[in-house]
Design a protein around this motif. Sequence first.
Motif, short mmCIF file in Angstrom:
data_model
loop_
_atom_site.label_atom_id
_atom_site.label_comp_id
_atom_site.label_asym_id
_atom_site.label_seq_id
_atom_site.Cartn_x
_atom_site.Cartn_y
_atom_site.Cartn_z
N GLN A 1 0.83 -1.21 0.00
CA GLN A 1 0.00 0.00 0.00
C GLN A 1 0.86 1.26 0.00
O GLN A 1 0.60 2.21 -0.75
CB GLN A 1 -0.93 -0.02 1.21
N GLU B 1 1.03 3.99 -3.05
CA GLU B 1 0.68 5.39 -2.81
C GLU B 1 1.80 6.33 -3.24
O GLU B 1 1.54 7.47 -3.65
CB GLU B 1 0.36 5.60 -1.33
N LEU C 1 -4.64 -4.11 -2.64
CA LEU C 1 -3.89 -3.00 -2.05
C LEU C 1 -3.02 -2.26 -3.06
O LEU C 1 -2.36 -1.29 -2.69
CB LEU C 1 -3.03 -3.52 -0.90
#
Length: 395
Positions: free
Chosen positions: A176, A180, A203
């Motif tokens: 994750q 991001e 994710l």
Amino acid sequence: MSTVLAAQKALIGRGFTGPVSVRIEDGRIADVTETANGDVASGLLTPGLVDIQVNGAFGTDFAEIDNDGMRRIVRNLPRTGVTRFLPTLITADLDRIVEQARAVLAAVSTVNGYGARSLGVHLEGPFLSPKRPGVHDPSLMVAPTPERIEAVLELRDALRMVTLAPELPGGFEAVQRLTEAGVLVAVGHTDATGAETTKAADLGAQMITHLFNAQRGLGHREPGVPGVALVDDRYTLGLIADLAHVGADACRLVFKAAGDRVALVTDAVAAAGMPPGVYRLGGADVLLSDDGVPRSAEGTIAGSALTLDRAIRNVISIGVDPVTAFRAATVVPADTIGETALGRIEPGALADLVLWDDELRPSKAWVEGKLVYDAETAEPDTTLPPHREAAGQPS
């Protein structure tokens, strides 16, 4: 200043068409017309090939790179049709792998304009499972803790891809966080179950590193990594099509199941493009014997000596549609790594192009409209480093 390339046939979108004229301005494709005036090149015009997993080639390992070695690589890759590549570094001590990445980036900065262009770095480790090490050193594998992930993120935009085992402690959080941050996460060297592979995709993970190799296998009740990857449209499947890592029937299965989600990769090591002998991979010796497959001292397959043009010819030879084969080495890897100006022949795209002869061997290659390889005028590269002969191996 504009130039026009005209070819009898070209890969445009999802098919071959021709004749075609491609007008280039300032390194980009200005327009494409399905007519050809003046000199029309025989053969097939395609986008330049994009290799997003390559550990080295032409006698040079990215883990031990210098300026001369990088210059050899970027000059010689266009001979294989590759115009863009993602240098890959295998498992090492975390501080060491970051140092290696910085050395790669420094070497890249000295060779712009010589040939193929680098896309950044791919870290294939150290966040891998000791249960599925392949040729990587399991003693150097570590869990992807938040502190370690932040350490690799210090490479900033140059860090394009990280291969990890999501089932490790902190693995899902790492998927994750990297996603991001704009880093492509690939699942690889992993004992993840099918459910864990699905969760990684939930994710943000988007790729499988060398499908079938160094991962939990396909079962009829526990699908493992390959089972999920073959049916989950969120994954791009990296495939080493040397027909040694993955057999012909399995390669056909992958293309039948996944089609436009297959990205041909080489996983090439320093032995690629070189004669049999001893070469380096991540600080260790590997032997390239007459069968063309590099192996560690223990006999484990250690990357490949594959080139991406040969991967295309290999999969076509086993029955894969040629359009699908070329897309698997151009637009699919380009889109997977987020490079939507590469891998296609269309207005606005970078003018990375390859002209192929009737035997599907590169005859010319351009990077941003500049001719970087011409088979008619190219001479053997006398700068390739010497290789060490293995004891008992023929010279």
